[in-house]
Design a protein around this motif. Structure first.
Motif, PDB file in Angstrom:
ATOM      1  N   LEU A  50       0.824  -1.207   0.000  1.00 55.69           N
ATOM      2  CA  LEU A  50       0.000   0.000   0.000  1.00 55.69           C
ATOM      3  C   LEU A  50       0.862   1.263   0.000  1.00 55.69           C
ATOM      4  O   LEU A  50       0.555   2.231  -0.700  1.00 55.69           O
ATOM      5  N   LEU A  51       1.937   1.259   0.798  1.00 59.37           N
ATOM      6  CA  LEU A  51       2.785   2.446   0.885  1.00 59.37           C
ATOM      7  C   LEU A  51       3.644   2.643  -0.352  1.00 59.37           C
ATOM      8  O   LEU A  51       4.247   3.706  -0.516  1.00 59.37           O
ATOM      9  N   PHE A 206      -2.582  -7.559  -5.392  1.00 59.80           N
ATOM     10  CA  PHE A 206      -2.472  -7.169  -3.988  1.00 59.80           C
ATOM     11  C   PHE A 206      -2.557  -5.659  -3.812  1.00 59.80           C
ATOM     12  O   PHE A 206      -3.311  -5.171  -2.952  1.00 59.80           O
ATOM     13  N   GLN A 207      -1.799  -4.907  -4.601  1.00 57.18           N
ATOM     14  CA  GLN A 207      -1.825  -3.466  -4.425  1.00 57.18           C
ATOM     15  C   GLN A 207      -3.203  -2.894  -4.705  1.00 57.18           C
ATOM     16  O   GLN A 207      -3.765  -2.153  -3.897  1.00 57.18           O
ATOM     17  N   ASN A 208      -3.767  -3.224  -5.860  1.00 53.14           N
ATOM     18  CA  ASN A 208      -5.048  -2.642  -6.244  1.00 53.14           C
ATOM     19  C   ASN A 208      -6.188  -3.134  -5.371  1.00 53.14           C
ATOM     20  O   ASN A 208      -7.094  -2.373  -5.016  1.00 53.14           O
ATOM     21  N   LEU A 296     -12.381  -0.657  -8.086  1.00 55.43           N
ATOM     22  CA  LEU A 296     -12.081  -2.082  -8.035  1.00 55.43           C
ATOM     23  C   LEU A 296     -12.091  -2.735  -9.404  1.00 55.43           C
ATOM     24  O   LEU A 296     -11.464  -3.767  -9.610  1.00 55.43           O
ATOM     25  N   GLY A 297     -12.815  -2.155 -10.341  1.00 51.34           N
ATOM     26  CA  GLY A 297     -12.900  -2.776 -11.655  1.00 51.34           C
ATOM     27  C   GLY A 297     -13.772  -4.011 -11.615  1.00 51.34           C
ATOM     28  O   GLY A 297     -14.515  -4.260 -10.669  1.00 51.34           O
ATOM     29  N   VAL A 352      -8.257  -7.641 -10.157  1.00 45.36           N
ATOM     30  CA  VAL A 352      -8.520  -6.318  -9.643  1.00 45.36           C
ATOM     31  C   VAL A 352      -7.793  -5.309 -10.498  1.00 45.36           C
ATOM     32  O   VAL A 352      -6.584  -5.398 -10.675  1.00 45.36           O
ATOM     33  N   THR A 353      -8.513  -4.363 -11.059  1.00 46.36           N
ATOM     34  CA  THR A 353      -7.879  -3.330 -11.864  1.00 46.36           C
ATOM     35  C   THR A 353      -8.406  -1.971 -11.451  1.00 46.36           C
ATOM     36  O   THR A 353      -9.585  -1.808 -11.150  1.00 46.36           O
ATOM     37  N   ILE A 354      -7.508  -1.000 -11.410  1.00 46.21           N
ATOM     38  CA  ILE A 354      -7.902   0.374 -11.136  1.00 46.21           C
ATOM     39  C   ILE A 354      -7.709   1.170 -12.417  1.00 46.21           C
ATOM     40  O   ILE A 354      -6.602   1.254 -12.934  1.00 46.21           O
TER      41      ILE A 354
END
Length: 361
Positions: A50-51, A206-208, A296-297, A352-354
């Protein structure tokens, strides 16, 4: 030839079930044995994922990665300290008050059910709610006792919890600095047609996924808190945070949180509980139809049935932590296998896609 080929496929499919069950059982045993270090490493890795977004932002401003990591971690620690001084004491106080209030609410709900049963008898309706009422009260009292004992245990292990937080922050710091080197060192042990899509799919999922779930949960907390305060819902902040935290569990989390809050309010006032449920469901629909598609896509790689199966298996293996990471892990596996089958490592599937978010270098 055809018979031998069909027999070979039959053997493969027949043995895959027991092998999968054996692997799930083995993972569950390993997690229970190494539960503490695995949990610390997993939480630190999620925090580092996340960071990495704000770290990349500062890097674009021509700041070295080490300086960017230090700035982001100091900012995160400052925010956590502010929340720990302002918000956490309020939540703890409301939690204690809620545990003390529930026995009185149970008495009130019992009286309401008896009144409803009396009205039903006057109208000669064959309704007997005593057994159901006693069972519900017994279950709720049992849950309250478990929560109370858990709170006492948590207070007794506060020092250990603070040590774990410090350890997680330190590990996240080093993962942000050296995590890529460690990961690519491990991935280089795999063939390139597996390692490349695995890396890309894991990073995106994981990130998205966690960033989106955190933003959606924050939206529920920010919107529901003032609404509950205006409606004079008891423990408004605690209930809003409970619904927001439950958002971290994909698909079913928000519904479970809303249902639990509705039941707790129902013990005191049934009409207020109806209003709370309607408002929370309305905000959930706004979140699901307006915000979630943009953040979230679409889950393009996994059938919803397999998503629920992944959540159940994750809970069985690693409890709450397994529930949280089950969907991105399942999406990573699916995306990697899709890339291997297509023979093009760059064409992996991310569950998961942003939109408008460029892939990380």
């Amino acid at each position: 030839m055809r018979r031998s080929a069909s027999l070979k496929h039959l053997l493969i499919y027949g043995l895959s079930g027991p092998l999968i069950a054996l692997n799930v059982w083995l993972l569950s045993v390993l997690f229970r044995y190494f539960q503490h270090p695995i949990s610390i490493l997993s939480i630190a890795a999620i925090l580092a994922f996340l960071l990495n977004y704000p770290v990349k932002f500062f890097e674009r401003a021509r700041i070295t990665r080490t300086q960017a990591v230090i700035i982001v971690l100091l900012t995160t620690l400052t925010v956590l300290v502010i929340l720990g001084v302002t918000l956490v004491p309020i939540v703890i106080d409301q939690t204690i008050q809620l545990l003390n209030k529930i026995p009185d609410w149970l008495t009130t709900s019992q009286a309401n059910l008896q009144q409803f049963e009396a009205i039903a008898k006057q109208r000669r309706l064959p309704i007997d709610l005593r057994v159901v009422s006693n069972q519900i009260n017994a279950n709720i009292q049992n849950v309250v006792q478990q929560l109370a004992s858990g709170a006492v245990g948590f207070a007794g292990t506060l020092l250990s919890g603070l040590f774990n937080i410090v350890l997680i922050v330190v590990l996240a710091f080093y993962m942000l600095l050296y995590g890529d080197r460690v990961w690519y060192g491990l991935v280089n042990l795999l063939p390139s047609n597996i390692g490349d899509p695995l890396t890309a799919s894991l990073r995106l999922n994981f990130q998205n996924f966690f960033l989106s779930q955190l933003l959606l949960g924050l939206f529920m907390v920010i919107t529901l808190t003032p609404i509950f305060l205006i409606m004079k819902v008891p423990f408004a902040l605690l209930f809003a945070i409970l619904i927001g935290i439950s958002e971290l569990i994909p698909f079913i989390g928000a519904s479970l949180g809303i249902g639990l809050v509705t039941i707790l309010v129902l013990l005191q006032n049934w009409w207020l509980a109806v209003q709370v449920a309607l408002v929370a469901i309305l905000m959930q629909q706004v979140k699901d139809n307006l915000l979630a598609p943009r953040l979230l896509g679409n889950f393009i790689g996994l059938n919803p049935i397999w998503i629920f199966v992944a959540i159940l298996m994750g809970y069985e293996i690693a409890g709450l932590l397994g529930t949280l990471v089950a969907v991105p892990i399942a999406g990573t596996i699916k995306g990697t296998f899709d890339a291997i089958k297509s023979g093009k490592p760059g064409n992996f599937v991310s569950t998961v896609t942003i939109p408008h978010e460029p892939p990380l270098d």
